[in-house]
Design a protein around this motif. Structure first.
Motif, PDB file in Angstrom:
ATOM      1  N   SER A   1      -6.655  -5.316  -6.123  1.00  0.00           N
ATOM      2  CA  SER A   1      -7.151  -4.712  -7.364  1.00  0.00           C
ATOM      3  C   SER A   1      -6.022  -4.294  -8.290  1.00  0.00           C
ATOM      4  O   SER A   1      -6.239  -4.108  -9.493  1.00  0.00           O
ATOM      5  CB  SER A   1      -8.029  -3.501  -7.038  1.00  0.00           C
ATOM      6  OG  SER A   1      -7.273  -2.500  -6.373  1.00  0.00           O
ATOM      7  N   GLU A   2      -4.819  -4.116  -7.755  1.00  0.00           N
ATOM      8  CA  GLU A   2      -3.684  -3.695  -8.561  1.00  0.00           C
ATOM      9  C   GLU A   2      -2.797  -4.861  -9.002  1.00  0.00           C
ATOM     10  O   GLU A   2      -1.754  -4.645  -9.612  1.00  0.00           O
ATOM     11  CB  GLU A   2      -2.852  -2.676  -7.788  1.00  0.00           C
ATOM     12  CG  GLU A   2      -3.602  -1.374  -7.507  1.00  0.00           C
ATOM     13  CD  GLU A   2      -2.705  -0.321  -6.889  1.00  0.00           C
ATOM     14  OE1 GLU A   2      -1.469  -0.486  -6.978  1.00  0.00           O
ATOM     15  OE2 GLU A   2      -3.231   0.649  -6.320  1.00  0.00           O
TER      16      GLU A   2
ATOM     17  N   ILE B   1       0.837  -1.206   0.000  1.00  0.00           N
ATOM     18  CA  ILE B   1       0.000   0.000   0.000  1.00  0.00           C
ATOM     19  C   ILE B   1       0.869   1.253   0.000  1.00  0.00           C
ATOM     20  O   ILE B   1       0.642   2.204  -0.760  1.00  0.00           O
ATOM     21  CB  ILE B   1      -0.945  -0.006   1.214  1.00  0.00           C
ATOM     22  CG1 ILE B   1      -1.979  -1.125   1.064  1.00  0.00           C
ATOM     23  CG2 ILE B   1      -1.635   1.345   1.365  1.00  0.00           C
ATOM     24  CD1 ILE B   1      -2.848  -1.311   2.289  1.00  0.00           C
TER      25      ILE B   1
ATOM     26  N   LYS C   1       2.186   7.015  -6.651  1.00  0.00           N
ATOM     27  CA  LYS C   1       1.172   7.933  -7.156  1.00  0.00           C
ATOM     28  C   LYS C   1       1.469   9.377  -6.768  1.00  0.00           C
ATOM     29  O   LYS C   1       1.317  10.292  -7.565  1.00  0.00           O
ATOM     30  CB  LYS C   1      -0.209   7.529  -6.632  1.00  0.00           C
ATOM     31  CG  LYS C   1      -0.720   6.218  -7.229  1.00  0.00           C
ATOM     32  CD  LYS C   1      -2.084   5.871  -6.662  1.00  0.00           C
ATOM     33  CE  LYS C   1      -2.615   4.577  -7.269  1.00  0.00           C
ATOM     34  NZ  LYS C   1      -3.938   4.206  -6.706  1.00  0.00           N
TER      35      LYS C   1
ATOM     36  N   LYS D   1      -8.005  -5.140  -0.288  1.00  0.00           N
ATOM     37  CA  LYS D   1      -8.705  -5.006  -1.562  1.00  0.00           C
ATOM     38  C   LYS D   1      -7.975  -4.053  -2.501  1.00  0.00           C
ATOM     39  O   LYS D   1      -7.929  -4.271  -3.720  1.00  0.00           O
ATOM     40  CB  LYS D   1     -10.127  -4.511  -1.305  1.00  0.00           C
ATOM     41  CG  LYS D   1     -10.999  -4.523  -2.543  1.00  0.00           C
ATOM     42  CD  LYS D   1     -12.440  -4.153  -2.211  1.00  0.00           C
ATOM     43  CE  LYS D   1     -13.321  -4.213  -3.458  1.00  0.00           C
ATOM     44  NZ  LYS D   1     -14.735  -3.871  -3.139  1.00  0.00           N
ATOM     45  N   SER D   2      -7.397  -2.997  -1.928  1.00  0.00           N
ATOM     46  CA  SER D   2      -6.686  -2.032  -2.774  1.00  0.00           C
ATOM     47  C   SER D   2      -5.460  -2.659  -3.430  1.00  0.00           C
ATOM     48  O   SER D   2      -5.117  -2.334  -4.574  1.00  0.00           O
ATOM     49  CB  SER D   2      -6.269  -0.814  -1.938  1.00  0.00           C
ATOM     50  OG  SER D   2      -5.443  -1.219  -0.856  1.00  0.00           O
ATOM     51  N   VAL D   3      -4.799  -3.553  -2.721  1.00  0.00           N
ATOM     52  CA  VAL D   3      -3.627  -4.227  -3.283  1.00  0.00           C
ATOM     53  C   VAL D   3      -4.058  -5.293  -4.280  1.00  0.00           C
ATOM     54  O   VAL D   3      -3.477  -5.432  -5.363  1.00  0.00           O
ATOM     55  CB  VAL D   3      -2.784  -4.858  -2.155  1.00  0.00           C
ATOM     56  CG1 VAL D   3      -1.612  -5.639  -2.734  1.00  0.00           C
ATOM     57  CG2 VAL D   3      -2.283  -3.777  -1.215  1.00  0.00           C
TER      58      VAL D   3
ATOM     59  N   ARG E   1       2.529   1.782  -3.430  1.00  0.00           N
ATOM     60  CA  ARG E   1       1.602   2.322  -4.420  1.00  0.00           C
ATOM     61  C   ARG E   1       1.314   3.809  -4.142  1.00  0.00           C
ATOM     62  O   ARG E   1       1.235   4.617  -5.059  1.00  0.00           O
ATOM     63  CB  ARG E   1       0.283   1.538  -4.401  1.00  0.00           C
ATOM     64  CG  ARG E   1       0.409   0.053  -4.645  1.00  0.00           C
ATOM     65  CD  ARG E   1       0.913  -0.249  -6.043  1.00  0.00           C
ATOM     66  NE  ARG E   1       0.847  -1.662  -6.339  1.00  0.00           N
ATOM     67  CZ  ARG E   1       1.784  -2.546  -5.997  1.00  0.00           C
ATOM     68  NH1 ARG E   1       2.837  -2.131  -5.341  1.00  0.00           N
ATOM     69  NH2 ARG E   1       1.658  -3.819  -6.316  1.00  0.00           N
ATOM     70  N   LYS E   2       1.176   4.142  -2.849  1.00  0.00           N
ATOM     71  CA  LYS E   2       0.889   5.526  -2.481  1.00  0.00           C
ATOM     72  C   LYS E   2       2.041   6.446  -2.867  1.00  0.00           C
ATOM     73  O   LYS E   2       1.841   7.532  -3.426  1.00  0.00           O
ATOM     74  CB  LYS E   2       0.623   5.604  -0.977  1.00  0.00           C
ATOM     75  CG  LYS E   2       0.257   7.003  -0.490  1.00  0.00           C
ATOM     76  CD  LYS E   2      -0.020   6.969   1.010  1.00  0.00           C
ATOM     77  CE  LYS E   2      -0.353   8.361   1.524  1.00  0.00           C
ATOM     78  NZ  LYS E   2      -0.594   8.350   2.981  1.00  0.00           N
TER      79      LYS E   2
END
Length: 761
Positions: free
Chosen positions: A214-215, A12, A19, A210-212, A15-16
C-alpha cells in the motif's frame, strides 16, 4: 518464517521507525537489564537488523524462490483443470533460469510444461507461450515485465508477482545508464494483476505484505528522469532556438537534473550539433529532422559522403532496435562463439559481425535455416530490412544525394531504374571497404570511444572509456575476455551503448580501430615539437599504451628535429610521428571536416570530393577501388535493400514512403541537374596566407558568423589563435607541460592519460 520474507520485514521496520521517530532518534532503546521482559526481543531485533542490512542492498537477493515454487505446486495440486496456466513475473534471465531449474527438479516436473519469456530469445520461441500445453501438462510461463502490458496470454488463471523488475536508471553524476532491479509501483501491480483471469476468474499473489504494497509509489519515475537527454535537447533546440535548453526543461512537469542536461548539451557540442554558444548548427538541424538518435543520423550522412551508405544503414538499423542475435542455451555457448568468430573474420567488430550476418541472410534469399544456424532471430532481420529501406530512402528524399551521380550515370539509364536507385547505389559504391565503414562509425560516435591499456605485470588489457571510466566488454560482445594480442595495432575502440550492470560498466557493442583512425576523428589535435615535450609526458614504465616497445619511444631513439608530437583532446593521448606525417594528418582532418560541413550546409553530398575519400582510404590503409560504372548501372553485386523491392519480397516488408524534407531553410526548391563538381583544391600556401590575413582582420561577431555557417571545424581552430573553440569546455588547447605540471601524479596513476605511440611503422 522463511528467509525470503526478510525484505518485507525490513520495509515494515523502516516504515515503522520513520513514523515513530521522524527526527531519527531512537526513543525505544531496550533496557540493558537482563531481567527485562524485552531482553530476548532486543537480541532478536539486533540480529535481524544486522541480517536485513546485508539483504536489503540488492533486491534480487530477496526473491523468494522457495515460496514461488511452493505456490506453483499448490496451484497445480488444487486445480484439477490443467488448462489453467500459471504466469510468474521475475526481474531477469538469471531468476527465470533458476526457477526453471527448480521446477525441473520438483515432484510435479513430469506434469509441468515450462515456457520462458524474455526479450533476448527469438520471436518464434516467445510465440510458443500462446500455444496450449500438451494434454496432461500444465503451462508455466516464467516472464519478465515483457508480459506486463505487451502481450495477453488467454489461458493464464494464476499470477505470481515477485514485485521486482529490472529497469534502467540514469546516473547524471557519472553520465552512465544502469540496469538494476527495483521494486514495482502500484501501476505495475495493477497491470500484472490484470493478466490473471482475462477470460475467467483468476488469482494473483503479490509477494509483499499488504502494508508494504500500500505504500509503494503510484508510478515509477518518468523516462525523462531515467534516460540521457541527447535527443530531447536536440529537439528542444530545433523548436526553440532562442532559449537555452536548461531554461526550457526547468519548466517541465518533472524537471531533470542540471547535470543530466549539461551532459547532453556537452555531447551535442562535441559532435558539432551545437556550437559553443549552444546554437543549432547546420548539422544539428539535419539531425533534428531525422527520426533517429543524433549519432545514428550523423552516421548516415557521413556514410553517404564516404560511399558506404548501405552497410552503415544496416548497422544503424541494428543499433536502433534489438540485436538480431538470440541468447543461446548453456549447451550452445561454444557453437555460438564459433559462429560469431566466423562472422567476425578477425575484424574485432560487433558492428561488422552484424553486417555480415544480415548480408549472409540476404544472400541466402532470407533463408530461415540460415538465421537458425547463426543464432539469429528472423523476425528481427526482417524488421532490419524494412528499417534499412526507410533509412536509405530518408537520406535520398532529404535531397542530400540529388547531385551525387557522376556524368556517366546521369540519364541514359534503364527503364526499371529510378534516379533514387542509382543514387543509392553510388552512395554505397565502397560498401566492401571495411576501413571506410569504421571511419564512418568512429567519426559519428565520437566521443563514445575508448582505449585499451596494458600493464607490464598483467596479461589482460584494461579498457577505459574516453571519460576515463574503466569498463569491460559485455558478454555478448566479440571483445569479451580477449587477450593482449587481440588488440595489437587496434588499441582504440568505438561503441554506441554502455550500461552499468551490477558493479561493472559494460560496453554493449564495440569495434576496434587503429590509433591513426582515432586521431583523425578526434575533436582537438594540437602539434608540438618533440623537443618541447617533457619526457614524463610520453614515457610510462608501468602502464603503456599499445604493444609498442619502450625503446621506440625513448627520446634518444627519436630525431628531435624531424619528430612531431600530436596531442589528442587536451592531453589524453600523445602520438609521436614524423613532421611529414603530422602535416598529412592535420590537413586531412581539416579537409574532411570542412567539406563535410559544406556538404551538410548545402544539403549536397557531391560537395565532398572523391579525392578526399581516396586520400582517406590510402592513409588509414584501406585504399578504395575504382568505381565500376557498369556494375552500378546494372545493380550487380549491390545490396537488395537499396535497390527497391524484389519480386519475391513480401508486401509487409516493403518500406513505407517517406515524406520529402530538407533541413536547410534557405535551400532553393529547384532540383535541376546543374552540374556542381564541388570546390577545387587550392594550393596550401595560398590557404595559409589568405586565411591568416582574413582571420587577423575579423571581429568577434564575424568570427561567430563563420562558426555559425561551418561549425567548430579544425581549420578554424588552427587559424583562429585568439578565438580557439573547444566543444568540450570552450577554452583553449592545453600544452602538455601544463597537463604535467597541474597534476604530476595523475599522469602516472591514470592509465588513460598521456602516453605515446607511433602511428606508422
Amino acid at each position: 518464517m522463511p528467509n525470503e520474507a526478510a525484505t518485507a520485514m525490513n520495509l515494515i521496520d523502516q516504515r515503522k521507525d520513520e513514523k515513530e521517530n521522524p527526527d531519527g532518534n531512537n526513543n525505544d532503546a531496550p533496557s540493558s537489564s537482563a531481567a527485562s521482559p524485552n531482553a530476548v526481543a532486543s537480541d532478536y531485533e539486533k540480529m535481524k537488523s544486522a541480517a536485513l542490512t546485508q539483504l536489503s542492498k540488492d533486491d534480487e537477493m530477496t526473491i523468494p524462490y522457495d515460496v514461488i515454487t511452493n505456490l506453483i505446486e499448490m496451484f497445480h495440486s488444487q486445480s484439477k483443470d490443467f488448462g489453467e496456466a500459471v504466469l510468474i513475473f521475475l526481474p531477469g534471465w538469471q531468476q527465470i533460469s533458476r526457477i526453471g531449474d527448480m521446477l525441473r527438479r520438483s515432484r510435479y516436473s513430469k506434469e509441468l510444461s515450462v515456457f520462458m519469456l524474455h526479450s533476448s530469445i527469438s520471436a518464434s520461441q516467445q510465440a510458443r507461450v500462446f500455444n496450449p500445453a500438451p494434454r496432461g501438462f500444465r503451462k508455466i510461463v516464467l516472464a519478465t515485465n515483457i508480459a506486463e502490458t505487451s502481450i495477453t496470454i488467454d489461458d493464464v488463471v494464476y499470477v505470481i508477482d515477485s514485485c521486482i523488475l529490472k529497469g534502467t536508471a540514469y546516473d547524471a553524476a557519472g553520465n552512465t545508464v544502469s540496469l538494476k532491479s527495483q521494486t514495482i509501483a502500484k501501476a505495475n501491480g495493477i497491470q500484472r494483476r490484470g493478466r490473471a483471469g482475462r477470460v475467467r476468474a483468476g488469482v494473483c499473489v503479490h509477494l509483499l505484505p499488504k502494508s508494504v504494497y500500500s505504500e509503494l509509489p503510484d508510478f515509477l519515475p518518468p523516462e525523462i528522469l531515467r534516460a540521457p537527454l541527447d535527443e530531447v535537447c536536440l529537439q528542444i533546440k530545433a523548436l526553440n532556438e532562442v532559449d537555452m535548453v536548461v531554461d526550457v526543461l526547468s519548466r517541465a512537469m518533472d524537471t531533470p537534473s542540471f547535470a543530466s542536461i549539461a551532459h547532453a548539451v556537452k555531447m551535442l557540442k562535441e559532435m558539432s550539433a551545437f556550437d559553443h554558444r549552444e546554437k543549432l548548427t547546420n548539422l544539428g538541424r539535419a539531425l533534428a529532422a531525422m527520426p533517429l538518435h543524433p549519432q545514428l543520423g550523423k552516421m548516415l550522412l557521413v556514410a553517404a559522403v564516404l560511399g558506404v551508405l548501405d552497410p552503415v544503414a544496416i548497422i544503424a538499423s541494428s543499433l536502433s532496435a534489438k540485436s538480431p542475435f538470440i541468447r543461446p542455451m548453456p549447451f550452445e555457448f561454444d557453437a555460438f562463439d564459433r559462429v560469431r568468430s566466423d562472422l567476425d573474420r578477425g575484424d574485432a567488430s560487433d558492428h561488422l559481425t552484424t553486417l555480415r550476418l544480415y548480408n549472409g541472410w540476404l544472400a541466402t534469399n532470407c533463408s530461415p535455416a540460415y538465421a537458425r544456424s547463426n543464432f539469429a532471430d528472423e523476425v528481427v532481420l526482417r524488421g532490419m530490412r524494412r528499417s534499412v529501406q526507410q533509412l536509405t530512402k530518408l537520406v535520398y528524399q532529404c535531397g542530400f544525394l540529388r547531385h551525387v551521380l557522376p556524368h556517366e550515370l546521369r540519364g541514359n539509364r534503364k527503364d526499371n531504374d529510378s534516379s533514387m536507385d542509382l543514387a543509392l547505389r553510388y552512395a554505397s559504391r565502397f560498401q566492401d571497404n571495411n576501413g571506410l565503414i569504421r571511419m564512418a562509425l568512429l567519426w559519428s560516435f565520437y566521443p563514445r570511444i575508448g582505449c585499451s591499456e596494458t600493464h607490464k605485470t598483467r596479461s589482460k588489457r584494461e579498457l577505459f572509456c574516453w571519460d576515463n571510466k574503466p569498463c569491460t566488454a559485455h558478454t555478448s560482445s566479440i571483445l569479451f575476455k580477449k587477450k593482449k594480442d587481440f588488440f595489437e595495432g587496434r588499441e582504440f575502440f568505438l561503441y554506441f551503448e554502455r550500461m552499468r550492470i551490477e558493479v561493472n560498466l559494460n560496453v554493449m557493442d564495440a569495434t576496434l580501430v587503429t590509433p591513426l583512425m582515432a586521431i583523425l576523428a578526434a575533436q582537438i589535435v594540437t602539434m608540438h615539437p618533440l623537443k618541447d615535450i617533457p619526457e614524463k609526458c610520453y614515457i610510462d614504465e608501468d602502464s603503456k599504451f599499445g604493444p609498442f616497445s619502450t625503446s621506440t619511444t625513448k627520446p634518444e631513439s627519436m630525431n628531435l628535429a624531424s619528430t612531431t608530437v600530436l596531442q589528442m583532446d587536451k592531453g589524453k593521448k600523445l602520438f609521436c610521428v614524423s613532421n611529414d606525417h603530422a602535416i598529412v594528418i592535420r590537413d586531412l582532418r581539416e579537409v574532411m571536416e570542412f567539406y563535410f560541413s559544406l556538404a551538410v550546409k548545402s544539403v549536397d553530398a557531391s560537395l565532398f570530393p572523391q579525392e578526399v575519400v581516396t586520400a582517406l582510404g590510402e592513409v588509414i590503409g584501406f585504399p578504395v577501388t575504382e568505381v565500376d560504372v557498369a556494375a552500378l548501372k546494372s545493380g550487380q553485386g549491390m545490396p537488395v535493400a537499396t535497390g527497391g523491392s524484389t519480386n519475391n519480397e513480401e508486401d509487409e516488408d516493403a518500406a513505407p514512403e517517406t515524406k520529402q524534407f530538407s533541413w536547410n531553410k534557405n535551400e532553393s526548391d529547384s532540383d535541376s541537374e546543374s552540374e556542381g563538381e564541388g570546390p577545387e583544391f587550392i594550393d596550401d600556401n595560398y590557404i595559409e596566407q589568405k586565411t591568416a590575413t582574413i582571420f587577423d582582420k575579423m571581429t568577434e561577431e564575424e568570427r561567430n558568423r563563420i562558426h555559425d555557417v561551418f561549425g567548430d571545424i579544425p581549420v578554424l581552430r588552427r587559424r583562429d589563435k585568439d578565438f580557439k573553440i573547444s566543444a568540450a569546455e570552450g577554452d583553449e588547447a592545453v600544452h602538455p607541460q601544463q597537463v604535467l605540471s597541474s597534476n604530476e601524479d595523475e599522469v602516472a596513476e591514470k592509465p588513460n592519460t598521456t602516453n605515446s605511440v607511433e602511428l606508422w611503422d
